[in-house]
Motif scaffolding. Sequence first.
Motif, PDB file in Angstrom:
ATOM      1  N   GLY A  65      57.755 -49.257  63.190  1.00 51.99           N
ATOM      2  CA  GLY A  65      57.210 -49.471  61.853  1.00 51.99           C
ATOM      3  C   GLY A  65      58.250 -49.240  60.784  1.00 51.99           C
ATOM      4  O   GLY A  65      58.339 -49.982  59.795  1.00 51.99           O
ATOM      5  N   SER A  66      59.068 -48.222  60.956  1.00 50.69           N
ATOM      6  CA  SER A  66      60.140 -47.921  60.017  1.00 50.69           C
ATOM      7  C   SER A  66      61.150 -49.065  59.955  1.00 50.69           C
ATOM      8  O   SER A  66      61.606 -49.459  58.880  1.00 50.69           O
ATOM      9  N   ASN A 118      54.075 -46.511  63.448  1.00 47.98           N
ATOM     10  CA  ASN A 118      55.507 -46.221  63.538  1.00 47.98           C
ATOM     11  C   ASN A 118      55.828 -45.626  64.910  1.00 47.98           C
ATOM     12  O   ASN A 118      56.299 -44.489  65.019  1.00 47.98           O
ATOM     13  N   ASP A 177      61.433 -48.409  53.418  1.00 48.81           N
ATOM     14  CA  ASP A 177      60.987 -47.681  54.602  1.00 48.81           C
ATOM     15  C   ASP A 177      59.973 -46.619  54.197  1.00 48.81           C
ATOM     16  O   ASP A 177      60.196 -45.848  53.261  1.00 48.81           O
TER      17      ASP A 177
END
Length: 316
Positions: free
Chosen positions: A52-53, A47, A250
């Motif tokens: 990544g989120s 992330n 997420d």
Amino acid sequence: MRTVTSVMIDEPAPAVPARAGDRRGLVVVLLAGLLAAVLAGHRAVPNVHGFGSLLDSVSPLLGLAVPALALGALLRRSRRALLAVVLPAVVWALAHGGAWLPPAGSGPTGIRVASQNLRAGNPDPAATVAPLARSGADLIALQEVDDGDRLGLRQRYPHRAAVSTVALWSRYPITDSAGVDTGLGWTRGLRAVVATPHGELVVYAVHLGSARAGDTATRDETVRALARAVRADRAERLVVLGDLNTATTDRVFTPLTRLLGDAHAEAGQGFGFTWPSAVPVTRPDHVLYRGLTPTAAGVVRTPRTDHRAVTAGFRW
């Protein structure tokens, strides 16, 4: 006269070069393998700067690549590529296909709730909330409220709690309310106790920090702050309504999903995307709960705002 006998000598046929289509088919195979890996392991992607989120949040949309790859395989007449596309299709179906099954929620509904981000500067907020009032919601949580007196809700919802730009409108008495610190430096959340006909219900109306490309630190901290507040709350029945600025897929959302159920995941159908309103591609707006049973959940397209509203019904 001498007879000459001709002898035919078989020569090996020249090798036929591989068709270009086979090489193109290989590209589709590689892309299908990469897509399957991302769908299965997107949470393992570091992330860094919120990438990544972001990948987690859009993971349901990655399924749109499956028919595109299948079309590519058909155009190239590659059976191998077409078979390869089955892999990401199966991985996507296992991860997200359940959202399209008939909802499990059922039974009589004791209380109905709704949440709406009005959009700052909304020229006609009363028009935005009118569909929610008509829907029969008992509680309406609002974010980005400029002037509560312009909403036209007082007649149907005589009880209100508000702090900063968030507010909760209720058909039932609000016996207590207080601001909730989510780490923004200014209060953009509230906790209210509502005396419903079925018993006491604690309601959080919140608007968490915004997330931008490459900058999710503030949003991430507000999610953790809200999770800490909920974890410390001893209320038996509790609902969180608001714009949380992230999707349930997420990884950052995990502190909340460990504590609360998601009404849409259990009693809704489809992905329930809410933003942007015209063509929504993600779901930052949520109804989370504990101590109740969800009976229904949905999304309402409302005018004059960039978010669709979320609704849910519960029974005790």
